[in-house]
Design a protein around this motif. Structure first.
Motif, short mmCIF file in Angstrom:
data_model
loop_
_atom_site.label_atom_id
_atom_site.label_comp_id
_atom_site.label_asym_id
_atom_site.label_seq_id
_atom_site.Cartn_x
_atom_site.Cartn_y
_atom_site.Cartn_z
N PRO A 18 58.34 37.40 33.84
CA PRO A 18 59.09 37.61 35.08
C PRO A 18 58.63 38.82 35.90
N GLN A 19 58.11 39.85 35.25
CA GLN A 19 57.73 41.07 35.97
C GLN A 19 56.44 40.93 36.77
N ARG A 20 55.75 39.82 36.63
CA ARG A 20 54.43 39.68 37.27
C ARG A 20 54.55 39.68 38.79
N ASP A 21 53.50 40.17 39.45
CA ASP A 21 53.38 39.93 40.88
C ASP A 21 53.02 38.47 41.11
N ILE A 69 33.05 24.99 49.92
CA ILE A 69 32.30 26.19 49.58
C ILE A 69 32.34 27.26 50.67
N GLY A 70 32.39 26.87 51.93
CA GLY A 70 32.41 27.87 53.00
C GLY A 70 33.62 28.78 52.93
N GLY A 71 34.80 28.17 52.81
CA GLY A 71 36.03 28.94 52.72
C GLY A 71 36.21 29.62 51.37
N GLU A 72 35.57 29.07 50.34
CA GLU A 72 35.60 29.74 49.04
C GLU A 72 34.84 31.06 49.12
N MET A 73 33.65 31.01 49.71
CA MET A 73 32.84 32.22 49.80
C MET A 73 33.50 33.29 50.66
N SER A 74 34.22 32.89 51.69
CA SER A 74 34.88 33.88 52.55
C SER A 74 36.04 34.56 51.85
N ALA A 75 36.68 33.87 50.89
CA ALA A 75 37.90 34.37 50.25
C ALA A 75 37.65 35.13 48.95
N ILE A 76 36.48 35.04 48.38
CA ILE A 76 36.26 35.52 47.01
C ILE A 76 36.42 37.03 46.88
N ASP A 77 36.01 37.81 47.86
CA ASP A 77 36.17 39.26 47.75
C ASP A 77 37.65 39.63 47.64
N ILE A 78 38.48 38.99 48.42
CA ILE A 78 39.91 39.28 48.39
C ILE A 78 40.52 38.82 47.07
N LEU A 79 40.16 37.65 46.58
CA LEU A 79 40.65 37.17 45.30
C LEU A 79 40.27 38.13 44.18
N THR A 80 39.04 38.63 44.23
CA THR A 80 38.57 39.57 43.21
C THR A 80 39.40 40.85 43.22
N ALA A 81 39.61 41.40 44.40
CA ALA A 81 40.40 42.63 44.51
C ALA A 81 41.82 42.42 44.01
N LEU A 82 42.39 41.27 44.32
CA LEU A 82 43.75 40.98 43.86
C LEU A 82 43.82 40.93 42.34
N TYR A 83 42.97 40.12 41.72
CA TYR A 83 43.12 39.85 40.30
C TYR A 83 42.54 40.93 39.40
N PHE A 84 41.63 41.73 39.90
CA PHE A 84 41.00 42.74 39.06
C PHE A 84 41.39 44.17 39.43
N ARG A 85 42.27 44.33 40.42
CA ARG A 85 42.69 45.67 40.80
C ARG A 85 44.18 45.74 41.15
N VAL A 86 44.66 44.80 41.94
CA VAL A 86 45.95 44.99 42.61
C VAL A 86 47.12 44.32 41.89
N LEU A 87 46.98 43.07 41.51
CA LEU A 87 48.10 42.32 40.96
C LEU A 87 48.49 42.82 39.57
N ARG A 88 49.80 42.95 39.35
CA ARG A 88 50.32 43.17 38.00
C ARG A 88 50.48 41.80 37.35
N VAL A 89 49.52 41.41 36.55
CA VAL A 89 49.56 40.12 35.88
C VAL A 89 49.07 40.29 34.45
N TRP A 90 49.53 39.38 33.59
CA TRP A 90 49.18 39.40 32.18
C TRP A 90 48.67 38.00 31.82
N PRO A 91 47.35 37.81 31.69
CA PRO A 91 46.82 36.47 31.43
C PRO A 91 47.39 35.80 30.18
N ASP A 92 47.75 36.59 29.17
CA ASP A 92 48.32 36.00 27.96
C ASP A 92 49.81 35.67 28.11
#
Length: 269
Positions: free
Chosen positions: A57-60, A29-52
């Motif tokens: 191949p074009q995904r980041d 949990i300690g390292g999870e809490m430290s990393a969550i802000d970065i994970l959020t920024a990646l998946y909800f702003r930065v990464l070109r990804v398509w969950p479906d």
């Protein structure tokens, strides 16, 4: 997605991560809490990804090299739509695909199996090099822990990335200053990281890794060299009694602690 929206999602992910650790009776949990802000920024702003289409191949690419904080990744993937949100409740249960370390053969959105430390960055260098060889325009991101940077394989990969001119690679060091059983400074203290990475020929940005307004522009930065983000974070960020305490590398809150943590995370909303 704007900063305020990202901060709200990060709080939701922290809340669910805490619940899932208590439900499973395990986690990091300690390292999870430290990393969550970065994970959020990646998946909800930065990464070109398509969950479906998680393997399009074009995904980041994103590699969670500090694979022991898999739960934070699972909660983020669920929130983003890669897996059902209710599946988080199966974490570590028999026959669940949500194991203690990410498995790319079972979980959509996971790029490579990680867990043994020092493996993720070399794999990410290979992904970035592959993009150069094939003319693909995807970007590769990889997150390591600061204790993990004690692995020699990481420095070989850092050297190779500079040699190959991998300007399509971003390394994020979750610099929360603690590892299993001790602080970084009391084991093999590689900090400060910035001059070391620069000596290898990398661009380096130092940020507060728990402040969204600093995280987003650092992740979106592009230059002519491989880029390292030294993200100064807090172990157990957001929960007062966990923060910057080595015991919370993989300790599980008892019921009284759980109530306090829930209250603090709720107040942050």
């Amino acid at each position: 997605m704007q900063t305020n929206d990202l901060e709200g999602i990060a709080r939701q992910i922290r809340h669910r991560d805490l619940q899932a650790v208590v439900e499973a009776g395990a986690g990091h949990i300690g390292g999870e809490m430290s990393a969550i802000d970065i994970l959020t920024a990646l998946y909800f702003r930065v990464l070109r990804v398509w969950p479906d289409q998680p393997r399009i191949p074009q995904r980041d690419r994103f590699v969670l090299s500090k694979g022991h904080v898999a739960l934070a990744l699972y909660v983020t993937l669920a929130k983003r739509g890669f897996i059902p949100e209710e599946e988080v409740s199966t974490f570590l249960k028999p026959h669940s695909r949500l194991n203690g370390h990410p498995n790319c053969n079972k979980v959509p959105g996971v790029e490579t199996n990680t867990g043994p430390l020092g493996h993720g960055l070399p794999v990410a260098v290979g992904m970035a090099k592959a993009a150069k060889l094939t003319g693909a325009d995807y970007h590769t991101y990889v997150m390591t822990g600061d204790g993990e940077m004690q692995e020699g394989s990481n420095w070989e990969a850092i050297s190779a990335a500079a040699q190959f001119g991998l300007d399509n690679l971003t390394l994020i060091i979750d610099h929360n200053r603690f590892q299993q059983g001790a602080s970084l400074k009391d084991t093999n203290n590689l900090a400060p990281f910035k001059p070391k990475l620069e000596a290898f020929g990398w661009d380096v940005t130092e940020i507060n890794g728990n402040t969204m307004a600093e995280i987003v522009p650092a992740l979106e930065r592009r230059g002519g060299k491989p880029h390292c983000i030294v993200a100064h974070t807090n172990k157990g960020h957001g929960i007062s009694f966990m923060q910057d305490t080595v015991d919370w590398h993989h300790k599980v809150p008892n019921q009284d602690q759980y109530k306090i943590a829930l209250g603090e995370l709720s107040e942050a909303n």
